[in-house]
Scaffold this active site. Structure first.
Site, PDB file in Angstrom:
ATOM      1  N   THR A  63      -5.422   5.940   0.307  1.00 14.96           N
ATOM      2  CA  THR A  63      -4.321   6.413  -0.539  1.00 14.96           C
ATOM      3  C   THR A  63      -4.565   6.042  -1.996  1.00 14.96           C
ATOM      4  O   THR A  63      -4.418   6.865  -2.902  1.00 14.96           O
ATOM      5  CB  THR A  63      -2.978   5.812  -0.051  1.00 14.96           C
ATOM      6  OG1 THR A  63      -2.792   6.206   1.294  1.00 14.96           O
ATOM      7  CG2 THR A  63      -1.812   6.289  -0.903  1.00 14.96           C
TER       8      THR A  63
ATOM      9  N   THR B 186       6.582   5.191   3.744  1.00 19.87           N
ATOM     10  CA  THR B 186       7.539   4.105   3.444  1.00 19.87           C
ATOM     11  C   THR B 186       8.728   4.609   2.633  1.00 19.87           C
ATOM     12  O   THR B 186       9.731   3.922   2.517  1.00 19.87           O
ATOM     13  CB  THR B 186       6.877   2.926   2.681  1.00 19.87           C
ATOM     14  OG1 THR B 186       6.269   3.433   1.491  1.00 19.87           O
ATOM     15  CG2 THR B 186       5.834   2.231   3.530  1.00 19.87           C
ATOM     16  N   GLY B 187       8.609   5.785   2.050  1.00 18.28           N
ATOM     17  CA  GLY B 187       9.735   6.375   1.320  1.00 18.28           C
ATOM     18  C   GLY B 187      10.707   7.033   2.286  1.00 18.28           C
ATOM     19  O   GLY B 187      10.432   7.142   3.482  1.00 18.28           O
TER      20      GLY B 187
ATOM     21  N   LYS C 191      -6.746  -0.716  -5.129  1.00 13.41           N
ATOM     22  CA  LYS C 191      -6.156  -0.601  -6.468  1.00 13.41           C
ATOM     23  C   LYS C 191      -7.184  -0.911  -7.559  1.00 13.41           C
ATOM     24  O   LYS C 191      -7.114  -0.370  -8.663  1.00 13.41           O
ATOM     25  CB  LYS C 191      -4.953  -1.546  -6.585  1.00 13.41           C
ATOM     26  CG  LYS C 191      -3.726  -1.077  -5.809  1.00 13.41           C
ATOM     27  CD  LYS C 191      -3.060   0.095  -6.511  1.00 13.41           C
ATOM     28  CE  LYS C 191      -1.736   0.479  -5.883  1.00 13.41           C
ATOM     29  NZ  LYS C 191      -1.111   1.629  -6.571  1.00 13.41           N
TER      30      LYS C 191
ATOM     31  N   GLY D 275       9.982   6.970  -2.696  1.00 10.86           N
ATOM     32  CA  GLY D 275       9.914   5.524  -2.473  1.00 10.86           C
ATOM     33  C   GLY D 275      10.954   4.792  -3.309  1.00 10.86           C
ATOM     34  O   GLY D 275      11.718   5.404  -4.064  1.00 10.86           O
ATOM     35  N   PHE D 276      10.924   3.500  -3.166  1.00 12.44           N
ATOM     36  CA  PHE D 276      11.859   2.634  -3.906  1.00 12.44           C
ATOM     37  C   PHE D 276      11.764   2.888  -5.420  1.00 12.44           C
ATOM     38  O   PHE D 276      12.740   3.296  -6.057  1.00 12.44           O
ATOM     39  CB  PHE D 276      11.542   1.182  -3.505  1.00 12.44           C
ATOM     40  CG  PHE D 276      11.897   0.114  -4.486  1.00 12.44           C
ATOM     41  CD1 PHE D 276      13.155   0.060  -5.067  1.00 12.44           C
ATOM     42  CD2 PHE D 276      10.968  -0.871  -4.822  1.00 12.44           C
ATOM     43  CE1 PHE D 276      13.485  -0.947  -5.966  1.00 12.44           C
ATOM     44  CE2 PHE D 276      11.286  -1.881  -5.713  1.00 12.44           C
ATOM     45  CZ  PHE D 276      12.542  -1.906  -6.290  1.00 12.44           C
TER      46      PHE D 276
ATOM     47  N   TYR E   8      -5.441  -3.246   0.001  1.00 15.85           N
ATOM     48  CA  TYR E   8      -4.561  -2.921  -1.126  1.00 15.85           C
ATOM     49  C   TYR E   8      -5.219  -3.337  -2.452  1.00 15.85           C
ATOM     50  O   TYR E   8      -5.370  -2.532  -3.369  1.00 15.85           O
ATOM     51  CB  TYR E   8      -3.232  -3.642  -0.940  1.00 15.85           C
ATOM     52  CG  TYR E   8      -2.175  -3.284  -1.963  1.00 15.85           C
ATOM     53  CD1 TYR E   8      -1.581  -2.027  -1.961  1.00 15.85           C
ATOM     54  CD2 TYR E   8      -1.751  -4.206  -2.914  1.00 15.85           C
ATOM     55  CE1 TYR E   8      -0.595  -1.695  -2.890  1.00 15.85           C
ATOM     56  CE2 TYR E   8      -0.771  -3.892  -3.836  1.00 15.85           C
ATOM     57  CZ  TYR E   8      -0.192  -2.641  -3.823  1.00 15.85           C
ATOM     58  OH  TYR E   8       0.785  -2.319  -4.745  1.00 15.85           O
TER      59      TYR E   8
END
Ligand code: UDP
Length: 333
Positions: free
Chosen positions: A100, A36-37, A157, A11-12, A153
Site C-alpha cells: 500500500t 480500516t476506514g 513509508k 479513514g480517521f 510500515y
C-alpha cells in the site's frame, strides 16, 4: 472549483480532510478500500453534491482511473493518506501494508504527473524508528529494523519517501511530505488498537487499562484538527517556496514533521484518561511490550513553524475530552 483527491478518504484523518476541503469550496473525491476506514466517517458530508466516494484500493489506482470514474478527470490537488496506520492493523496484513505504501505513492505520483497536480504525501514519525536522537528533526535518518514486526510500515513509508524524493529530482513533480507523529481525535476506530482509542474505550467500559511494558515509553499526541490545518497550509504554498525551503535546510526533498511537542509517558496518558472519566471503574494493568516499540518520541516542529506559521493549538487534556465525548456518543448510538 478546484478538485481534490483524498486517498484513504474514509479513514480517521482522511475523512476530516475531506470535510475541510468541502468547507474550503473544493470538489472532493475520496478513494478508500474500507480496510480500516468506514462509510460512517463520511456520513456528515457524503450528501454534498461536491463529494464523491470511490470504493477501491490505492494499489489499483491506475486501473480505477478510467472512463466515467471520478478518478479519470483532472485533479488540482492529491492527498495520499491511504495506509493502515495502527500497529495492530498494519501488522495483521504486513505484505499488504508495504504494498500500500510503495505502490500507493507510485500511483499517486503518476496521477500527479498526469494532471500536473500538487501532491501531499503523508509519511510518519515511524521513519525515525526507535530514535537515537531526541526530539526528532527532519535531518535525522532514523534507527529502523528492516526485518521486525514494524518494518512493513516503517520501511514501506521510507521507500515511499525515496520515491517521492526521486520523482522531485527526476521528473520535477510538485510534492510535499508530512511526517505525522501520533495523532488522535474523533473518528478513530474504537477497535483501532492504538493507545488513545484503547485507553478511552477501556475506561468507558470499566475494563482494565492495558499499559504495554512499564508505561515509561513516551509519545507526543497531536489533535486531528491541528494536523489538518498543517496539511492545508503546506498545500497552499507554491512549489518554488516548498523547494527552496527544503534546500535551505539541507533536506533532499520537501518534508516537515507535524505533531504536538508535548511529551507524555504512556502511564501519564492512562492516568489523564482516567482523571477525565472519574466514574470509571478501570484499573491500570501491565502487559508485555510489543516488538520494536520506540522508547521516546517527540517531534521537533521548528521547520513547520517557520515554513507554515503553524503551531498545534489543542492541548492533550482538551483534545482527549473531545475524543472521549465522541466515543461516548458512538457507544450510545
Ligand atoms: N500502548 C499501550 N497500551 C495499548 C496500546 C498501546 O501501552 O493498549 C503503547 C504502545 O506499546 C506504544 C504506545 O502506547 O508504546 C503508542 O502505541 P500506538 O499503537 O498508539 O502507536 P505507536 O506510536 O506505537 O505507533
Amino acid at each position: 472549483m478546484k478538485r481534490a483527491l483524498v486517498t484513504g478518504g474514509a479513514g480517521f484523518l482522511g475523512s476530516h480532510l475531506c470535510e475541510r476541503l468541502l468547507r474550503d469550496g473544493y470538489e472532493v473525491v475520496a478513494l478508500d478500500n474500507l480496510y480500516t476506514g468506514s462509510r460512517s466517517n463520511l456520513a456528515s458530508f457524503s450528501g454534498s453534491p461536491a463529494f464523491s466516494f470511490v470504493e477501491g484500493d490505492v494499489i489499483e489506482l491506475d486501473r480505477l482511473a478510467f472512463g466515467g470514474s471520478p478518478l479519470a478527470e483532472r485533479f488540482d490537488e492529491i492527498y495520499n493518506l491511504a495506509c493502515p496506520a495502527s500497529p495492530v492493523h498494519y501488522q495483521s496484513r504486513p505484505v499488504f501494508t508495504t504494498k500500500t505504501s510503495v505502490f500507493g505513492v507510485l500511483n499517486c505520483l503518476s496521477l500527479a504527473m498526469r494532471d500536473g497536480a500538487k501532491l501531499l504525501h503523508t509519511s510518519t514519525s515511524e521513519v525515525y524508528g526507535d530514535a537515537l536522537v531526541h526530539p526528532q528533526n527532519e535531518l535525522y535518518w532514523g534507527n529502523v529494523n528492516t526485518i521486525g514486526v514494524r518494518s512493513c510500515y516503517d520501511e514501506g513509508k521510507r521507500v515511499a519517501e525515496t520515491f517521492v524524493a526521486d520523482h522531485v529530482r527526476e521528473f520535477d513533480v510538485d510534492v510535499r511530505m508530512v511526517r505525522i507523529f501520533n495523532t488522535y481525535g474523533p473518528r478513530m476506530h474504537p477497535q483501532d488498537g492504538r493507545v488513545v482509542s484503547n485507553f478511552i474505550m477501556q475506561a468507558l467500559r470499566g475494563d482494565d487499562i492495558t499499559i504495554y511494558g512499564d508505561g515509561s515509553q513516551t509519545r507526543s499526541f497531536q489533535y486531528c484538527d491541528d494536523l489538518i490545518d498543517a496539511f492545508r497550509a503546506y498545500m497552499e504554498l507554491p512549489k518554488e517556496r516548498v523547494r527552496s525551503f527544503a534546500a535551505e535546510h539541507g533536506l533532499g526533498a520537501p518534508v516537515i514533521n507535524t505533531g504536538n511537542p508535548g511529551e507524555y509517558t504512556i502511564r501519564e496518558l492512562a492516568e489523564m484518561t482516567l482523571a477525565l472519566l472519574p466514574e470509571s471503574k478501570s484499573r491500570l494493568v501491565f502487559r508485555p511490550l510489543p516488538g520494536d516499540d520506540p522508547k521516546r518520541r517527540r517531534p521537533d516542529i521548528a521547520l513547520a513553524r517557520e515554513l507554515l506559521g503553524w503551531n498545534p493549538s489543542v492541548p492533550l487534556r482538551e483534545g482527549l475530552a473531545k475524543t472521549i465525548e465522541y466515543f461516548r456518543n458512538t457507544q450510545k448510538a
